[in-house]
Scaffold this motif. Structure first.
Motif, mmCIF file in Angstrom:
data_model
loop_
_atom_site.group_PDB
_atom_site.id
_atom_site.type_symbol
_atom_site.label_atom_id
_atom_site.label_comp_id
_atom_site.label_asym_id
_atom_site.label_seq_id
_atom_site.Cartn_x
_atom_site.Cartn_y
_atom_site.Cartn_z
ATOM 1 N N MET A 58 45.985 35.173 35.664
ATOM 2 C CA MET A 58 45.697 34.525 34.387
ATOM 3 C C MET A 58 44.598 35.236 33.597
ATOM 4 O O MET A 58 44.520 35.093 32.381
ATOM 5 C CB MET A 58 45.300 33.057 34.624
ATOM 6 N N ASP A 59 43.773 36.011 34.294
ATOM 7 C CA ASP A 59 42.670 36.703 33.629
ATOM 8 C C ASP A 59 43.035 38.111 33.175
ATOM 9 O O ASP A 59 42.183 38.825 32.626
ATOM 10 C CB ASP A 59 41.458 36.774 34.573
ATOM 11 N N GLU A 60 44.278 38.521 33.420
ATOM 12 C CA GLU A 60 44.682 39.882 33.064
ATOM 13 C C GLU A 60 45.382 39.908 31.709
ATOM 14 O O GLU A 60 46.333 39.165 31.479
ATOM 15 C CB GLU A 60 45.614 40.454 34.146
ATOM 16 N N LYS A 61 44.910 40.783 30.829
ATOM 17 C CA LYS A 61 45.550 40.917 29.519
ATOM 18 C C LYS A 61 46.944 41.522 29.644
ATOM 19 O O LYS A 61 47.861 41.157 28.927
ATOM 20 C CB LYS A 61 44.676 41.770 28.598
ATOM 21 N N TRP A 62 47.098 42.488 30.525
ATOM 22 C CA TRP A 62 48.400 43.131 30.750
ATOM 23 C C TRP A 62 48.814 42.798 32.186
ATOM 24 O O TRP A 62 48.396 43.443 33.127
ATOM 25 C CB TRP A 62 48.297 44.639 30.535
ATOM 26 N N GLN A 63 49.624 41.775 32.322
ATOM 27 C CA GLN A 63 50.026 41.340 33.651
ATOM 28 C C GLN A 63 51.140 42.221 34.203
ATOM 29 O O GLN A 63 52.084 42.551 33.484
ATOM 30 C CB GLN A 63 50.513 39.894 33.618
ATOM 31 N N PRO A 64 51.039 42.578 35.485
ATOM 32 C CA PRO A 64 52.139 43.314 36.110
ATOM 33 C C PRO A 64 53.299 42.365 36.408
ATOM 34 O O PRO A 64 53.142 41.145 36.454
ATOM 35 C CB PRO A 64 51.510 43.822 37.406
ATOM 36 N N ALA A 65 54.475 42.947 36.612
ATOM 37 C CA ALA A 65 55.587 42.180 37.182
ATOM 38 C C ALA A 65 55.251 41.943 38.653
ATOM 39 O O ALA A 65 54.669 42.810 39.314
ATOM 40 C CB ALA A 65 56.891 42.955 37.049
ATOM 41 N N VAL A 66 55.583 40.760 39.180
ATOM 42 C CA VAL A 66 55.182 40.451 40.551
ATOM 43 C C VAL A 66 56.337 39.854 41.354
ATOM 44 O O VAL A 66 57.248 39.235 40.808
ATOM 45 C CB VAL A 66 53.990 39.471 40.586
ATOM 46 N N ARG A 67 56.256 40.086 42.652
ATOM 47 C CA ARG A 67 57.142 39.453 43.614
ATOM 48 C C ARG A 67 56.289 38.924 44.758
ATOM 49 O O ARG A 67 55.376 39.629 45.223
ATOM 50 C CB ARG A 67 58.171 40.445 44.170
ATOM 51 N N THR A 68 56.552 37.711 45.189
ATOM 52 C CA THR A 68 55.842 37.164 46.349
ATOM 53 C C THR A 68 56.790 37.149 47.539
ATOM 54 O O THR A 68 57.962 36.807 47.415
ATOM 55 C CB THR A 68 55.338 35.739 46.072
ATOM 56 N N VAL A 69 56.268 37.551 48.690
ATOM 57 C CA VAL A 69 57.089 37.653 49.900
ATOM 58 C C VAL A 69 57.213 36.276 50.543
ATOM 59 O O VAL A 69 56.205 35.619 50.804
ATOM 60 C CB VAL A 69 56.467 38.649 50.894
#
Length: 350
Positions: free
Chosen positions: A172-183
């Protein structure tokens, strides 16, 4: 900024440099105090026991108890327990040492396959290194896609879910969020079950006396969590069944128990500390205990199982207690974890 950062094509010369795109893998474990002193232990326990995923009582009821009697006394007891297992050479807990070793091995395997296109690091849900700091590090080094891997074979709201919560809070604190996957949970991965079975076979082969029964001791949860939909209990039971089948054993040779009860509620049963005493009283004087819910040895295994639970067994007349260590950085375990990571990298890196 990283050395491989460049100004984007067609951008003005004063445009901020952008690092080359990479894929990140962020491993996550429970956490550890920075040292065994009262205030460091209190800070760690306050963060842990204030987590609504761990203790879900209303804050108005729980916080006065926590900030009063619990945090006034428990840091002394927990600090003393940690001192018995502390890695003095590195001045850190065994969980920190082992998780770092796991990360180093996983990184070595993945970099051999994917080169500099991948970065691997680890964080802790509570304490340091924090999820927020490690996520920021990966993003600053060019990770536009991140696989987040809570190192819990079985899913529980108090482990996997809270790790994911913290990861998404950090995002939430990142201006440019990465794409993410949770295992997701991986307890039924054949490679993980095989690694567990190999550790049991080694433990039995080296035991001075053949164990009469293997106790699979899982960290406990309030029984209420099961009735509210948490799948942890069922996944623990299935882990034991899959391990039994892989070993070719019958039901009399293995059983599931739960440890680390906290507070007045009924927790998942049978309780390990009571069951090992019952086994001794029933004539099983030689037992082995393994902790399949822990990916790395920690206070709950090295101190609770190998000291407190061992003592309960011996005081009830037990004679031979074998603790089978967690999988830690064993090669078969690393292979299982790498395989799980690669499954979650599909489409990102091939």
């Amino acid at each position: 900024m990283t050395v491989d950062a460049t100004c984007p094509a067609h951008a003005p010369t004063d445009h901020p440099k952008v690092p080359r795109e990479k894929v990140g893998v962020l491993l996550a474990n429970l956490g550890t105090p920075d040292d065994t002193s009262y205030w460091k232990m209190r800070r760690y326990l306050n963060e842990f026991l204030s987590d609504k995923r761990v203790i879900d009582y209303p804050a108005w009821k729980w916080q006065p108890i926590l900030q009063g009697i619990v945090l006034s006394t428990r840091p002394f007891k927990s600090g003393a327990a940690y001192k018995t297992i502390w890695n003095e050479a590195k001045d850190e807990s065994p969980l920190m040492t082992i998780t770092r070793d796991q990360t180093t091995k996983i990184e070595s395997v993945l970099k051999a396959k994917f080169g500099d296109d991948i970065l691997v690091d680890f964080c802790m849900r509570y304490g340091n290194p924090s999820t927020k700091d490690k996520l920021r590090h990966l993003i600053k080094n060019g990770c536009t896609r991140i696989v987040f891997f809570p190192l819990y074979p079985q899913y529980a709201g108090a482990t996997t879910a809270t790790a994911n919560d913290q990861f998404f809070r950090a995002l939430m604190d990142e201006k440019w969020q990465p794409a993410v996957r949770t295992v997701p949970r991986y307890f039924d991965n054949p490679a993980y079950i095989d690694a567990l079975a190999q550790s049991v076979e080694r433990g039995y082969a080296s035991a001075a006396h053949q164990p009469d029964i293997l106790i699979c001791s899982y960290h406990g949860l309030p029984f209420r969590y099961l009735t509210e939909g948490d799948p942890y209990h069922c996944q623990c039971q299935k882990t034991t069944r899959l391990l039994k089948e892989r070993l070719g054993w019958d039901d009399s040779q293995i059983m599931t128990t739960f440890q680390s009860k906290f507070g007045p509620e009924e927790w998942l049963q049978p309780y390990t500390v009571e069951e090992v005493a019952r086994q001794a009283e029933a004539g099983n004087k030689s037992i082995a205990v393994i902790a399949p819910a822990f990916s790395a040895d920690c206070i709950e295994t090295l101190e609770e199982i190998n000291e407190e639970i061992r003592e309960s067994f011996e005081e009830a007349g037990g004679e031979h207690f074998t603790y089978i260590p967690c999988l830690n950085d064993d090669d078969a375990h690393i292979d299982a974890l790498v395989g799980t990571i690669e499954d979650n990298l599909k489409g990102w890196l091939n």
